[in-house]
Design a protein around this motif. Structure first.
Motif, mmCIF file in Angstrom:
data_model
loop_
_atom_site.group_PDB
_atom_site.id
_atom_site.type_symbol
_atom_site.label_atom_id
_atom_site.label_comp_id
_atom_site.label_asym_id
_atom_site.label_seq_id
_atom_site.Cartn_x
_atom_site.Cartn_y
_atom_site.Cartn_z
ATOM 1 N N GLY A 256 -8.306 2.328 -2.465
ATOM 2 C CA GLY A 256 -8.066 0.906 -2.654
ATOM 3 C C GLY A 256 -8.935 0.085 -1.733
ATOM 4 O O GLY A 256 -9.867 0.597 -1.096
ATOM 5 N N LYS B 147 -8.425 -2.038 4.809
ATOM 6 C CA LYS B 147 -7.150 -2.267 5.473
ATOM 7 C C LYS B 147 -6.748 -3.729 5.468
ATOM 8 O O LYS B 147 -5.565 -4.058 5.311
ATOM 9 C CB LYS B 147 -7.239 -1.727 6.903
ATOM 10 C CG LYS B 147 -5.952 -1.799 7.694
ATOM 11 C CD LYS B 147 -6.144 -1.173 9.060
ATOM 12 C CE LYS B 147 -4.853 -1.222 9.875
ATOM 13 N NZ LYS B 147 -5.040 -0.625 11.222
ATOM 14 N N ARG C 79 0.839 -1.196 0.000
ATOM 15 C CA ARG C 79 0.000 0.000 0.000
ATOM 16 C C ARG C 79 0.876 1.249 0.000
ATOM 17 O O ARG C 79 1.978 1.247 0.565
ATOM 18 C CB ARG C 79 -0.900 0.008 1.232
ATOM 19 C CG ARG C 79 -1.880 -1.151 1.275
ATOM 20 C CD ARG C 79 -2.675 -1.140 2.573
ATOM 21 N NE ARG C 79 -3.555 -2.279 2.650
ATOM 22 C CZ ARG C 79 -4.779 -2.317 2.132
ATOM 23 N NH1 ARG C 79 -5.249 -1.241 1.512
ATOM 24 N NH2 ARG C 79 -5.521 -3.390 2.230
ATOM 25 N N HIS D 179 -5.046 8.018 -1.950
ATOM 26 C CA HIS D 179 -5.021 6.731 -2.653
ATOM 27 C C HIS D 179 -6.277 5.962 -2.281
ATOM 28 O O HIS D 179 -6.625 5.854 -1.101
ATOM 29 C CB HIS D 179 -3.779 5.931 -2.270
ATOM 30 C CG HIS D 179 -2.494 6.617 -2.599
ATOM 31 N ND1 HIS D 179 -1.874 6.482 -3.815
ATOM 32 C CD2 HIS D 179 -1.717 7.465 -1.859
ATOM 33 C CE1 HIS D 179 -0.770 7.209 -3.830
ATOM 34 N NE2 HIS D 179 -0.650 7.807 -2.650
#
Length: 411
Positions: free
Chosen positions: A209, A212, A28, A207
């Motif tokens: 995505g 977690k 990440r 960002h």
């Protein structure tokens, strides 16, 4: 000696660390940022000149001692938490060297560091509020009482992000999960929100995505009040879109639940700043935006949810993390538990009833005299065990036989 081992004998730690960072293409962005910070700020300055293949646990222990003696931006010595983070980065980097054949073992595995205490969420009780006002000191993780949270939500009820504050405070979404939430993931008929993405920051860059962790990808149940809050938020968003169209301003149909005035998603950092400003204006004891999530876990426990339900709600991989960090118990619950514990004893048969009677008796006087004037004597307690009449008879007979035997013994 293999070519890889020869490389380990010739490469410096600096060369390896920078090469290792360049190969981390599937991590990440936030993880990359943290790795890079640890490498450039701590590891290269303290061990970068060493030969990779010669690294030992003794050298690394000495290096971490030097790092511990440095100071952070606040002028304080590096915390155990920082040392643990740096160690995690180093251990990952050297594991990569072992995997590539440059090292046979990972010396970072044998470095002992100060234990990192896990912070406990502390409720803003009246005593803690008074101490904070007097000294400025506050808990590392602080959560509001239900009364304080209600006061905050009442204060921000006209704020454009009221639904976001409500959703995080009651259902425990992370900042990035709320910022990345889309209307397609909100089911106001079934009453649930699907957490499938997050918007995070690395520096100032945003960002987007997946969540977690795998356990963070979850469905969060919604109560009727939360569904009503989200419906009203959607109506206001629609009105804002129509108003901008009427005056010739651009509206972006981004599909996000929480947007700016133009319909674009909100920068996660703005949410943190906005929360800090609103808390200050409301005159409430300070908490962070993430502390609203801690408070949601505390409220769920107070409402009767078990740890497994809270774990699923928050998206934790381990129930131990839920129990250790996020479920501080409100003072009211502690008092209720204390009362219930005492009742178990006081309701235990005749002995408990006698204790209850003694406790409810006026403690300021004993037999008509002040309690302070009573002589100090052995407590008038009943024995824990009283022998039966048969047992007492057997003891008397045994004692008589011993005395009779001694009477016939020669002197």
């Amino acid at each position: 000696m293999s070519r890889e081992e020869q490389a380990g004998r010739s490469w410096t730690v600096t060369r390896w660390l920078r090469y290792w960072l360049s190969t981390r293409t599937r991590i990440r962005p936030t993880t990359r940022m943290h790795y890079t910070h640890d490498v450039e700020r701590f590891l290269i300055p303290h061990i970068g000149q060493l030969i990779l293949g010669d690294l030992s646990a003794r050298q690394l222990t000495a290096a971490f001692g030097q790092i511990a003696a440095t100071r952070n931006r606040s002028g304080q010595l590096q915390s155990p938490c920082t040392l643990q983070h740096v160690h995690t980065t180093l251990r990952a980097a050297l594991t990569g060297a072992v995997r590539e054949g440059l090292l046979t073992t990972n010396p970072a595995r044998h470095v002992e560091l100060p234990a990192r205490p896990r912070p406990q969420a502390q409720v803003w009780t009246e005593a803690r509020v008074a101490e904070w006002k007097a000294t400025g000191q506050r808990p590392t993780i602080a959560v509001w009482t239900p009364t304080q949270l209600a006061a905050f939500l009442d204060y921000v009820r006209d704020d454009g992000l009221f639904a976001l504050w409500w959703l995080i405070a009651l259902r425990g979404l992370r900042r990035g999960e709320a910022a990345g939430l889309r209307w397609g993931e909100v089911d106001l008929h079934a009453g649930q929100v699907s957490v499938v993405r997050q918007r995070t920051t690395a520096g100032y860059d945003v960002h987007e995505g997946p969540p977690k962790s795998a356990s963070s990808r979850r469905s969060v149940a919604l109560d009727q009040h939360t569904m009503r809050v989200l419906r009203q938020h959607r109506e206001r968003q629609t009105q804002q879109r129509d108003l901008r169209a009427a005056i010739g301003k651009v509206w972006h149909d981004s599909g996000y639940v929480f947007t700016g005035p133009d319909g674009l998603p909100i920068h996660p950092g703005y949410l943190t700043q906005r929360m800090r400003l609103l808390v200050d204006r409301a005159g409430l004891p300070p908490i962070r935006l993430h502390d609203l999530r801690h408070g949601a876990a505390t409220l769920a426990r107070e409402a009767g949810a078990d740890l497994k339900a809270v774990q699923d709600q928050l998206g934790h991989a381990s129930i131990h993390l839920t129990a250790d960090t996020y479920t501080s118990v409100l003072p009211e619950s502690q008092r209720e538990a204390a009362e219930a514990t005492a009742r178990l004893v006081l309701d235990a048969g005749k002995s408990g009833a006698e204790i209850r009677r003694q406790l409810t008796h006026n403690p300021t006087t004993v037999q008509g005299r002040p309690a302070e004037a009573q002589p100090v004597t052995a407590p008038a307690c009943r024995p824990r065990w009283k022998p039966s009449s048969a047992t007492r008879g057997a003891r008397l007979r045994s004692s008589a036989r011993r005395r009779s035997g001694r009477a016939h013994e020669p002197r």
